[in-house]
Design a protein around this motif. Sequence first.
Motif, PDB file in Angstrom:
ATOM      1  N   ALA A  23       0.835  -1.204   0.000  1.00  0.00           N
ATOM      2  CA  ALA A  23       0.000   0.000   0.000  1.00  0.00           C
ATOM      3  C   ALA A  23       0.869   1.253   0.000  1.00  0.00           C
ATOM      4  N   TRP A  24       1.963   1.245   0.760  1.00  0.00           N
ATOM      5  CA  TRP A  24       2.868   2.395   0.800  1.00  0.00           C
ATOM      6  C   TRP A  24       3.527   2.608  -0.567  1.00  0.00           C
ATOM      7  N   ILE A  25       3.943   1.522  -1.207  1.00  0.00           N
ATOM      8  CA  ILE A  25       4.562   1.622  -2.540  1.00  0.00           C
ATOM      9  C   ILE A  25       3.551   2.153  -3.553  1.00  0.00           C
ATOM     10  N   ALA A  26       2.327   1.648  -3.510  1.00  0.00           N
ATOM     11  CA  ALA A  26       1.293   2.115  -4.435  1.00  0.00           C
ATOM     12  C   ALA A  26       0.993   3.602  -4.216  1.00  0.00           C
ATOM     13  N   ASN A  27       0.896   4.018  -2.969  1.00  0.00           N
ATOM     14  CA  ASN A  27       0.625   5.423  -2.647  1.00  0.00           C
ATOM     15  C   ASN A  27       1.746   6.316  -3.175  1.00  0.00           C
ATOM     16  N   THR A  28       2.982   5.912  -2.973  1.00  0.00           N
ATOM     17  CA  THR A  28       4.122   6.697  -3.457  1.00  0.00           C
ATOM     18  C   THR A  28       4.121   6.760  -4.975  1.00  0.00           C
ATOM     19  N   TRP A  29       3.843   5.657  -5.629  1.00  0.00           N
ATOM     20  CA  TRP A  29       3.814   5.627  -7.094  1.00  0.00           C
ATOM     21  C   TRP A  29       2.737   6.569  -7.635  1.00  0.00           C
ATOM     22  N   ILE A  30       1.554   6.561  -7.029  1.00  0.00           N
ATOM     23  CA  ILE A  30       0.466   7.434  -7.465  1.00  0.00           C
ATOM     24  C   ILE A  30       0.847   8.897  -7.259  1.00  0.00           C
ATOM     25  N   ARG A  31       1.471   9.219  -6.139  1.00  0.00           N
ATOM     26  CA  ARG A  31       1.889  10.605  -5.879  1.00  0.00           C
ATOM     27  C   ARG A  31       2.906  11.078  -6.912  1.00  0.00           C
ATOM     28  N   VAL A  32       3.895  10.242  -7.216  1.00  0.00           N
ATOM     29  CA  VAL A  32       4.920  10.609  -8.198  1.00  0.00           C
ATOM     30  C   VAL A  32       4.301  10.737  -9.581  1.00  0.00           C
ATOM     31  N   LYS A  33       3.418   9.822  -9.935  1.00  0.00           N
ATOM     32  CA  LYS A  33       2.766   9.840 -11.247  1.00  0.00           C
ATOM     33  C   LYS A  33       1.975  11.129 -11.459  1.00  0.00           C
ATOM     34  N   ASN A  34       1.349  11.650 -10.412  1.00  0.00           N
ATOM     35  CA  ASN A  34       0.520  12.851 -10.516  1.00  0.00           C
ATOM     36  C   ASN A  34       1.263  14.131 -10.180  1.00  0.00           C
ATOM     37  N   GLY A  35       2.573  14.055 -10.006  1.00  0.00           N
ATOM     38  CA  GLY A  35       3.372  15.264  -9.846  1.00  0.00           C
ATOM     39  C   GLY A  35       3.509  15.791  -8.443  1.00  0.00           C
ATOM     40  N   TYR A  36       3.092  15.053  -7.444  1.00  0.00           N
ATOM     41  CA  TYR A  36       3.265  15.507  -6.075  1.00  0.00           C
ATOM     42  C   TYR A  36       4.702  15.249  -5.623  1.00  0.00           C
ATOM     43  N   PRO A  37       5.279  16.146  -4.841  1.00  0.00           N
ATOM     44  CA  PRO A  37       6.652  15.908  -4.378  1.00  0.00           C
ATOM     45  C   PRO A  37       6.692  14.798  -3.331  1.00  0.00           C
ATOM     46  N   LEU A  38       7.792  14.097  -3.300  1.00  0.00           N
ATOM     47  CA  LEU A  38       7.969  13.068  -2.276  1.00  0.00           C
ATOM     48  C   LEU A  38       8.243  13.754  -0.947  1.00  0.00           C
ATOM     49  N   GLU A  39       7.706  13.190   0.132  1.00  0.00           N
ATOM     50  CA  GLU A  39       7.862  13.792   1.453  1.00  0.00           C
ATOM     51  C   GLU A  39       8.481  12.795   2.412  1.00  0.00           C
ATOM     52  N   ASN A  40       9.205  13.332   3.407  1.00  0.00           N
ATOM     53  CA  ASN A  40       9.736  12.457   4.448  1.00  0.00           C
ATOM     54  C   ASN A  40       8.668  12.277   5.533  1.00  0.00           C
ATOM     55  N   SER A  41       9.015  11.651   6.623  1.00  0.00           N
ATOM     56  CA  SER A  41       8.019  11.360   7.649  1.00  0.00           C
ATOM     57  C   SER A  41       7.520  12.612   8.375  1.00  0.00           C
ATOM     58  N   TRP A  42       8.196  13.751   8.233  1.00  0.00           N
ATOM     59  CA  TRP A  42       7.762  14.999   8.864  1.00  0.00           C
ATOM     60  C   TRP A  42       7.030  15.908   7.888  1.00  0.00           C
ATOM     61  N   GLY A  43       6.768  15.436   6.704  1.00  0.00           N
ATOM     62  CA  GLY A  43       5.997  16.205   5.737  1.00  0.00           C
ATOM     63  C   GLY A  43       6.799  17.172   4.892  1.00  0.00           C
ATOM     64  N   LYS A  44       8.119  17.177   5.011  1.00  0.00           N
ATOM     65  CA  LYS A  44       8.938  18.065   4.199  1.00  0.00           C
ATOM     66  C   LYS A  44       9.309  17.365   2.902  1.00  0.00           C
ATOM     67  N   ALA A  45       9.361  18.135   1.820  1.00  0.00           N
ATOM     68  CA  ALA A  45       9.665  17.555   0.520  1.00  0.00           C
ATOM     69  C   ALA A  45      11.097  17.027   0.498  1.00  0.00           C
ATOM     70  N   VAL A  46      11.260  15.818  -0.032  1.00  0.00           N
ATOM     71  CA  VAL A  46      12.588  15.224  -0.147  1.00  0.00           C
ATOM     72  C   VAL A  46      13.374  15.950  -1.234  1.00  0.00           C
ATOM     73  N   TYR A  47      12.696  16.235  -2.333  1.00  0.00           N
ATOM     74  CA  TYR A  47      13.286  17.005  -3.421  1.00  0.00           C
ATOM     75  C   TYR A  47      12.454  18.278  -3.541  1.00  0.00           C
ATOM     76  N   PRO A  48      12.914  19.391  -2.958  1.00  0.00           N
ATOM     77  CA  PRO A  48      12.065  20.588  -2.864  1.00  0.00           C
ATOM     78  C   PRO A  48      11.506  21.071  -4.203  1.00  0.00           C
ATOM     79  N   LYS A  49      12.353  21.165  -5.222  1.00  0.00           N
ATOM     80  CA  LYS A  49      11.870  21.641  -6.524  1.00  0.00           C
ATOM     81  C   LYS A  49      12.605  20.877  -7.608  1.00  0.00           C
TER      82      LYS A  49
END
Length: 102
Positions: free
Chosen positions: A19-45
């Motif tokens: 489920a975590w892998i699927a959620n991450t894949w959907i977020r990346v596919k739709n252009g959302y930035p990846l976030e760490n466990s504190w909600g900060k973007a892993v790759y800001p821009k």
Amino acid sequence: MEFITETTVIGGTIAISLAWIANTWIRVKNGYPLENSWGKAVYPKNDQAVERVKLLTQENAELRAELGSVKDRLGNVERIVTDSGYHLTHEIDRLRDGTEAN
């Protein structure tokens, strides 16, 4: 009371991981930035986002300039129409009477 078996724990762990892998894949596919466990973007821009903002800013400036030009032209048309209002009324009255302008 039933005890949780080892198979149930392993199956649950696998289900949560998938489920975590699927959620991450959907977020990346739709252009959302990846976030760490504190909600900060892993790759800001990413470069695409920065380039897109530049292009949209440039297009916005061009459209504002064009809108200013259209406003100026509309002001000139309004001035012409209101300045020759008497002449226009006279022409309409002449057309209603059926006489032609010479």
